[in-house]
Design a protein around this motif. Structure first.
Motif, mmCIF file in Angstrom:
data_model
loop_
_atom_site.group_PDB
_atom_site.id
_atom_site.type_symbol
_atom_site.label_atom_id
_atom_site.label_comp_id
_atom_site.label_asym_id
_atom_site.label_seq_id
_atom_site.Cartn_x
_atom_site.Cartn_y
_atom_site.Cartn_z
ATOM 1 N N SER A 38 43.892 27.047 27.373
ATOM 2 C CA SER A 38 42.776 25.820 26.649
ATOM 3 C C SER A 38 42.159 26.438 25.531
ATOM 4 O O SER A 38 41.699 27.573 25.588
ATOM 5 N N TRP A 39 42.230 25.626 24.501
ATOM 6 C CA TRP A 39 41.266 25.984 23.291
ATOM 7 C C TRP A 39 39.994 24.801 23.316
ATOM 8 O O TRP A 39 39.359 24.980 22.335
ATOM 9 N N THR A 40 39.678 24.412 24.524
ATOM 10 C CA THR A 40 38.738 23.466 24.378
ATOM 11 C C THR A 40 37.762 23.383 25.717
ATOM 12 O O THR A 40 37.117 22.631 26.234
ATOM 13 N N PHE A 41 37.657 24.970 26.153
ATOM 14 C CA PHE A 41 36.573 25.416 27.159
ATOM 15 C C PHE A 41 35.311 25.811 26.105
ATOM 16 O O PHE A 41 35.113 26.758 25.940
ATOM 17 N N TYR A 42 34.641 24.903 26.031
ATOM 18 C CA TYR A 42 33.283 24.934 25.125
ATOM 19 C C TYR A 42 32.157 25.435 25.982
ATOM 20 O O TYR A 42 31.215 24.918 25.867
ATOM 21 N N GLY A 43 32.221 26.568 26.517
ATOM 22 C CA GLY A 43 31.320 27.199 27.157
ATOM 23 C C GLY A 43 31.778 28.819 27.277
ATOM 24 O O GLY A 43 32.413 29.157 26.451
ATOM 25 N N ALA A 44 31.646 29.322 28.620
ATOM 26 C CA ALA A 44 31.987 30.570 28.875
ATOM 27 C C ALA A 44 33.605 30.414 28.772
ATOM 28 O O ALA A 44 34.219 29.787 29.406
ATOM 29 N N GLU A 45 34.175 31.648 28.253
ATOM 30 C CA GLU A 45 35.496 31.879 28.582
ATOM 31 C C GLU A 45 36.083 32.132 29.733
ATOM 32 O O GLU A 45 35.329 32.571 30.757
ATOM 33 N N ASP A 46 37.378 31.553 30.245
ATOM 34 C CA ASP A 46 37.833 31.733 31.528
ATOM 35 C C ASP A 46 39.091 32.620 31.422
ATOM 36 O O ASP A 46 39.879 32.057 30.635
ATOM 37 N N ASN A 47 39.310 33.597 32.082
ATOM 38 C CA ASN A 47 40.370 34.591 31.664
ATOM 39 C C ASN A 47 40.881 34.983 32.954
ATOM 40 O O ASN A 47 41.099 36.000 33.247
ATOM 41 N N SER A 48 40.676 34.077 34.128
ATOM 42 C CA SER A 48 40.753 34.591 35.565
ATOM 43 C C SER A 48 42.288 34.142 36.056
ATOM 44 O O SER A 48 42.957 33.319 35.819
ATOM 45 N N ARG B 35 41.370 37.712 43.932
ATOM 46 C CA ARG B 35 40.719 36.644 42.719
ATOM 47 C C ARG B 35 40.467 38.143 41.603
ATOM 48 O O ARG B 35 40.001 39.149 41.881
ATOM 49 N N LEU B 36 41.076 37.836 40.263
ATOM 50 C CA LEU B 36 41.069 38.887 39.377
ATOM 51 C C LEU B 36 40.179 38.138 38.257
ATOM 52 O O LEU B 36 40.266 37.199 37.753
ATOM 53 N N TYR B 37 39.086 39.235 37.740
ATOM 54 C CA TYR B 37 38.365 38.688 36.689
ATOM 55 C C TYR B 37 37.770 37.079 36.926
ATOM 56 O O TYR B 37 37.681 36.489 35.960
ATOM 57 N N ASP B 38 37.349 37.154 38.223
ATOM 58 C CA ASP B 38 36.688 35.754 38.599
ATOM 59 C C ASP B 38 35.489 35.963 39.146
ATOM 60 O O ASP B 38 34.660 35.002 39.364
ATOM 61 N N ASP B 39 34.863 37.120 38.915
ATOM 62 C CA ASP B 39 33.392 37.440 39.442
ATOM 63 C C ASP B 39 32.902 38.387 38.323
ATOM 64 O O ASP B 39 33.454 39.358 37.692
ATOM 65 N N PRO B 40 31.600 38.190 37.839
ATOM 66 C CA PRO B 40 30.966 38.769 36.905
ATOM 67 C C PRO B 40 30.878 40.490 37.230
ATOM 68 O O PRO B 40 30.812 41.352 36.183
ATOM 69 N N THR B 41 30.700 40.904 38.243
ATOM 70 C CA THR B 41 30.783 42.338 38.666
ATOM 71 C C THR B 41 31.789 42.705 39.033
ATOM 72 O O THR B 41 32.467 43.928 38.687
ATOM 73 N N TYR C 56 36.656 45.507 44.092
ATOM 74 C CA TYR C 56 36.673 46.496 43.123
ATOM 75 C C TYR C 56 36.158 46.234 41.989
ATOM 76 O O TYR C 56 36.126 45.288 41.380
ATOM 77 N N GLU C 57 35.380 47.474 41.425
ATOM 78 C CA GLU C 57 34.554 47.339 40.253
ATOM 79 C C GLU C 57 35.311 48.058 39.321
ATOM 80 O O GLU C 57 34.883 49.208 39.070
#
Ligand SMILES: NC(=O)c1ccc[n+]([C@@H]2O[C@H](COP(=O)([O-])OP(=O)(O)OC[C@H]3O[C@@H](n4cnc5c(N)ncnc54)[C@H](O)[C@@H]3O)[C@@H](O)[C@H]2O)c1
Length: 346
Positions: free
Chosen positions: A242-252, A263-269, A284-285
């Motif tokens: 999507s190019w219409t996520f007008y807030g934080a990027e989602d790459n999960s 879950r991959l790249y779905d948690d800030p830490t 895993y960090e």
């Protein structure tokens, strides 16, 4: 020393290819070409090497060993094939090309010339993706039942070196596809990489919901692509670009297995978070995913140079990425016909 030519001197060349070549001890930036000659000249001045007035003149330089193709999508095939025929190894940005025959012709040209063709699918090199592939192959979450993978941000109009509402990414003649080519290709390829399986059927909708060009008309390419994929092992899941996520990027990405969820790249830490069926949580960090605003070293250039120095076929080769491109073109067909489409992997 591997001598490099840069074809297309825009944003991805400037933030990824050129700095990563400059940092690689076995690579030397030698040549630049861009439709905008001042842009090529500026980079030659900054990093050393020479700007050329045409692709042909750059490709005619015998001691250039390899080129990065970082131009607008519809020119990838023609430039990559010309480079391979001029005996250069090629690292081409995604999307590989904008038609299936063009993708096949690129693979054929690499085969005939004996040169390497690698694609810039940097998501395969993201550290948590590499670790997750290992964990999945090791059976940590059992057999894959389902998945969802998402790549969305607010669009490329502020990213490009020529920004604005008339950016080439919105122009069907230069881009061919929109969010699907820009982001969906990464996630489709990632599902192949993580699962070791291929997409065998797609049911897709490529739509233009919100993005408008400078004249106020909806753009001619998709700003959202939503696909239901069936994998060779039987799992069914979704891929959203999507190019219409007008807030934080989602790459999960989330993979649902018979013995747990990864879950991959779905948690800030924690870049990998596993919850098992037995109730355990494994964290895993490893790293943070690269975003448009926070570019980190992709590893793509080091991987390409390693192939040339140690004479081995790239893992992210044209032949490998062709499998992903078949899914992309089948998804376009599905969207156009309104039917599910079987993906023919030759
Ligand atoms: N791997 C990734 O994550 C990633 C990220 C961004 C862009 N890309 C890809 O990289 C390519 C370039 O994108 P960008 O973000 O740098 O765009 P950009 O608009 O910032 O730059 C494109 C540059 O290419 C030049 N150009 C266009 N067509 C040309 C041609 N035929 N010959 C010579 N120069 C030409 C333009 O003048 C411009 O300088 C695209 O195919 C895009 O999909 C990949």
């Amino acid at each position: 020393m591997i001598k490099i030519g840069i074809i297309g001197c825009g944003k991805i060349a400037q933030v990824r290819h050129i700095p990563e070549y400059a940092a690689n001890p076995n690579a030397q930036l030698a040549a630049y070409y861009d439709l905008n000659p001042a842009r090529a000249a500026e980079l030659a001045k900054k990093y050393g090497g020479k700007a050329y007035p045409s692709v042909d003149e750059l490709l005619a330089v015998r001691d250039i060993d390899a080129v990065s193709v970082c131009t607008a999508n519809t020119s990838h095939a023609e430039i990559s094939i010309a480079a391979l025929k001029a005996c250069k190894h090629v690292l081409c940005e995604k999307p590989m090309a904008t038609t299936l025959p063009d993708c096949e012709a690129m693979v054929q040209a690499a085969r005939e010339t004996g040169r390497y063709l690698m694609l810039g699918h940097n998501q395969r090199l993201a550290k948590a993706h590499v670790k997750a592939r290992e964990l999945i192959a090791g059976g940590l979450i059992g057999d894959i039942v389902s998945f969802r993978t998402t790549f969305g941000h607010s669009g490329p109009e502020t990213w490009s070196v020529d920004p604005g509402k008339n950016v080439w990414f919105f122009d069907k003649n230069k881009a061919a596809m929109g969010a699907m080519a820009d982001l969906g290709i990464h996630k489709t390829d990632l599902i192949h990489f993580l699962t070791g399986q291929t997409v065998v059927e797609t049911t897709a909708r490529l739509v233009t919901l919100d993005k408008r060009d400078a004249s106020g008309s909806l753009i001619g390419v998709d700003d959202n692509a939503i696909c239901i994929y069936r994998l060779s092992g039987g799992a069914v899941g979704t891929m959203t670009a999507s190019w219409t996520f007008y807030g934080a990027e989602d790459n999960s990405t989330v993979i649902y297995g018979t013995q747990g969820i990864l879950r991959l790249y779905d948690d800030p830490t924690y870049s990998i978070k596993v919850t098992t069926r037995a109730g355990d949580t494994i964290l895993y960090e490893i790293d943070k995913i690269q975003t448009n605003d926070q570019q980190t070293k992709s590893g793509v250039i080091d991987a390409f140079i390693d192939c040339l120095v140690n004479h081995h076929e790239p893992e992210i080769s044209g032949a490998e990425v062709l499998k992903t491109m078949r899914v992309i073109f089948a998804s376009i067909e599905s969207s156009q016909t309104g039917h599910s489409v079987a993906v023919q992997q030759a």
